[in-house]
Design a protein around this motif. Structure first.
Motif, PDB file in Angstrom:
ATOM      1  N   LYS A 212      -0.228  -1.682  15.001  1.00 14.55           N
ATOM      2  CA  LYS A 212      -0.736  -0.399  15.010  1.00 14.55           C
ATOM      3  C   LYS A 212      -2.452  -0.954  15.343  1.00 14.55           C
ATOM      4  CE  LYS A 212      -2.812   2.909  11.776  1.00 14.55           C
ATOM      5  NZ  LYS A 212      -2.792   3.393  10.191  1.00 14.55           N
TER       6      LYS A 212
ATOM      7  N   ARG B 238       8.846   3.340   7.849  1.00 11.75           N
ATOM      8  CA  ARG B 238       8.235   2.240   7.574  1.00 11.75           C
ATOM      9  C   ARG B 238       8.890   1.318   6.120  1.00 11.75           C
ATOM     10  NH1 ARG B 238       2.103   4.117   7.267  1.00 11.75           N
ATOM     11  NH2 ARG B 238       1.743   2.220   7.720  1.00 11.75           N
TER      12      ARG B 238
ATOM     13  N   ARG C 167       7.176  11.068   0.930  1.00  9.65           N
ATOM     14  CA  ARG C 167       5.866  11.258   0.614  1.00  9.65           C
ATOM     15  C   ARG C 167       5.416  11.238  -0.928  1.00  9.65           C
ATOM     16  NH1 ARG C 167       3.622  11.114   5.204  1.00  9.65           N
ATOM     17  NH2 ARG C 167       4.635  12.130   7.050  1.00  9.65           N
TER      18      ARG C 167
ATOM     19  N   ARG D 293       7.781   6.683  -5.328  1.00 10.92           N
ATOM     20  CA  ARG D 293       7.332   5.807  -6.243  1.00 10.92           C
ATOM     21  C   ARG D 293       8.417   4.861  -6.639  1.00 10.92           C
ATOM     22  NH1 ARG D 293       3.806   8.242  -4.259  1.00 10.92           N
ATOM     23  NH2 ARG D 293       1.965   9.185  -5.040  1.00 10.92           N
TER      24      ARG D 293
ATOM     25  N   GLU E 258       5.660   5.713   2.765  1.00  9.76           N
ATOM     26  CA  GLU E 258       5.732   7.198   2.978  1.00  9.76           C
ATOM     27  C   GLU E 258       6.961   7.753   3.860  1.00  9.76           C
ATOM     28  OE1 GLU E 258       1.923   8.033   4.578  1.00  9.76           O
ATOM     29  OE2 GLU E 258       0.939   8.285   2.404  1.00  9.76           O
ATOM     30  N   SER E 259       7.657   6.795   4.444  1.00 11.56           N
ATOM     31  CA  SER E 259       8.737   7.269   5.251  1.00 11.56           C
ATOM     32  C   SER E 259       9.951   6.099   5.435  1.00 11.56           C
ATOM     33  CB  SER E 259       8.178   7.399   6.749  1.00 11.56           C
ATOM     34  OG  SER E 259       7.913   6.453   7.336  1.00 11.56           O
TER      35      SER E 259
ATOM     36  N   PRO F 241       0.864  -1.194   0.113  1.00 14.19           N
ATOM     37  CA  PRO F 241      -0.028   0.029  -0.030  1.00 14.19           C
ATOM     38  C   PRO F 241       0.826   1.216   0.064  1.00 14.19           C
ATOM     39  CG  PRO F 241      -0.758  -1.479   1.663  1.00 14.19           C
ATOM     40  CD  PRO F 241       0.620  -2.041   1.159  1.00 14.19           C
ATOM     41  N   LYS F 242       0.360   2.401  -0.590  1.00 17.90           N
ATOM     42  CA  LYS F 242       1.090   3.602  -0.750  1.00 17.90           C
ATOM     43  C   LYS F 242       1.544   4.070   0.663  1.00 17.90           C
ATOM     44  CE  LYS F 242       0.303   8.420  -2.135  1.00 17.90           C
ATOM     45  NZ  LYS F 242      -0.936   9.364  -2.531  1.00 17.90           N
ATOM     46  N   GLU F 243       0.797   3.892   1.644  1.00 18.56           N
ATOM     47  CA  GLU F 243       1.301   4.478   3.032  1.00 18.56           C
ATOM     48  C   GLU F 243       2.282   3.851   3.713  1.00 18.56           C
ATOM     49  OE1 GLU F 243      -2.462   1.723   3.949  1.00 18.56           O
ATOM     50  OE2 GLU F 243      -1.835   3.328   2.250  1.00 18.56           O
ATOM     51  N   ASP F 244       2.712   2.680   2.915  1.00 18.74           N
ATOM     52  CA  ASP F 244       3.947   1.789   3.674  1.00 18.74           C
ATOM     53  C   ASP F 244       5.169   2.374   3.195  1.00 18.74           C
ATOM     54  OD1 ASP F 244       2.518   0.225   5.424  1.00 18.74           O
ATOM     55  OD2 ASP F 244       2.444  -1.300   4.009  1.00 18.74           O
TER      56      ASP F 244
ATOM     57  N   THR G 246      11.011  12.016   4.923  1.00 22.60           N
ATOM     58  CA  THR G 246       9.877  10.875   4.442  1.00 22.60           C
ATOM     59  C   THR G 246      10.054  10.889   3.195  1.00 22.60           C
ATOM     60  OG1 THR G 246       8.553  12.578   3.891  1.00 22.60           O
ATOM     61  CG2 THR G 246       8.347  11.841   6.163  1.00 22.60           C
TER      62      THR G 246
END
Length: 314
Positions: free
Chosen positions: A138, A39, A294, A297, A35-36, A30-33, A292
């Motif tokens: 989480k 992660r 953010r 890609r 972001e930093s 997932p994209k949120e994984d 991060t």
């Protein structure tokens, strides 16, 4: 098959294997994984465990790697991460600080005399003894963490035994540790870790032999055991036991002794530490990262096109 992927002459993973690990653990998340860096390094940890538990085990020509060595290879293999290798020390340091801020839960398991507790020893050479425990995921409740981690590290199921109110809690630096007390467990219970290369030994230890050698030496017991993660709970545990008349230690004659109940079979390369030979440092690019990713890609086509063997010159 990953196990059949050829390693180079120094036992390091091939380009093909690194590409496969990148695809498995970093490309399809997932994209949120992504972001930093924190992660991303959690994903790297999963890739590293897979490499150690599967690739190395299936292919004896592959060398076991430390997490730092592994991330150097993975960062150099990925075109998008390669510019940040120069700052990998800082990234690792921030990742370690972040991990030590995550709450930990586990259990203090006492035997049927309540004179001994169950401790586990880490896999790497020189590891400390500790109560079975692990980091909270989480939105995960502390009792669920304890059940999951104890089962992974010892094979013991706490369901039906754990009482949410029976716990001890302390802080080590910024990290909160909560351990649930599980008394009167049969000493004949079979224990064995359910994960590979995480626990090297499980043993019953007498509580009275775990007391610190002196006030200034709180990380070692009178018999020399490393107990950094155990010592803070010993006095509170004795206090808790003294308030539970039904659980006061039943003195046995002769006194029950500490005993190992499970130990990993020694084999070549299982010392938990990688070879002393170092992974060659890659060519550095001066391009400071932010905190991060953010706008991060992955472009797998670019990775495949741009990838070159890290150690082609070897």
């Amino acid at each position: 098959m990953v196990g059949n992927t050829r390693a180079n002459s120094k036992g390091l993973p091939s380009q093909e294997l690194l590409d496969d690990l990148c695809s498995r653990f970093l490309l399809n998340v997932p994209k949120e994984d992504l972001e930093s860096f924190e992660r991303i390094l959690f994903l790297m940890e999963q890739a590293h465990w897979f490499y150690e538990d599967n690739s190395v085990e299936q292919n004896p020509s592959l060398r076991s790697l430390s997490f730092k060595e592994f991330t150097v290879l993975m960062f150099n293999n990925c075109a998008q991460l390669r510019p940040y290798i120069r700052y990998l020390d800082d990234i690792h340091r921030e990742f370690t600080d972040y991990k030590f801020s995550i709450p930990v839960s586990g259990a203090i398991i006492l035997d049927d005399t309540n004179e001994r507790c169950l401790l586990v020893k880490g896999w790497k050479a020189g590891s400390c003894w500790s109560f079975p425990r692990g980091k909270r995921g989480k939105d995960e409740e502390d009792d669920h963490v304890a059940i999951r981690e104890v089962e992974e590290e010892t094979g013991f199921d706490l369901r039906g035994l754990l009482k949410v109110g029976d716990h001890l809690e302390t802080h080590l630096g910024t990290q909160r540790l909560r351990l649930f007390i599980i008394p009167s467990v049969s000493a004949d219970t079979a224990f064995a870790p359910q994960t590979k290369k995480e626990i090297s030994e499980i043993a019953w230890h007498r509580l009275d032999e775990l007391v610190p050698a002196c006030d200034e030496m709180i990380t070692r017991s009178v018999n020399g055991l490393k107990l950094y993660m155990v010592a803070p709970f010993l006095k509170p545990l004795q206090t808790w036991l003294s308030t539970e008349p039904a659980l006061i230690a039943r003195k046995s004659d002769p006194p029950v002794k500490g005993t190992t109940v499970w130990k990993a079979k020694p084999s070549i390369g299982d010392g938990g530490e990688s070879s002393t030979s170092k992974v060659p440092e890659p060519k550095l690019v001066d391009n400071r990262p932010g905190k991060t990713f953010r706008n991060f890609r992955f472009d797998y086509a670019e990775i495949v096109k741009a990838a070159e063997s890290v150690f082609s010159a070897c």
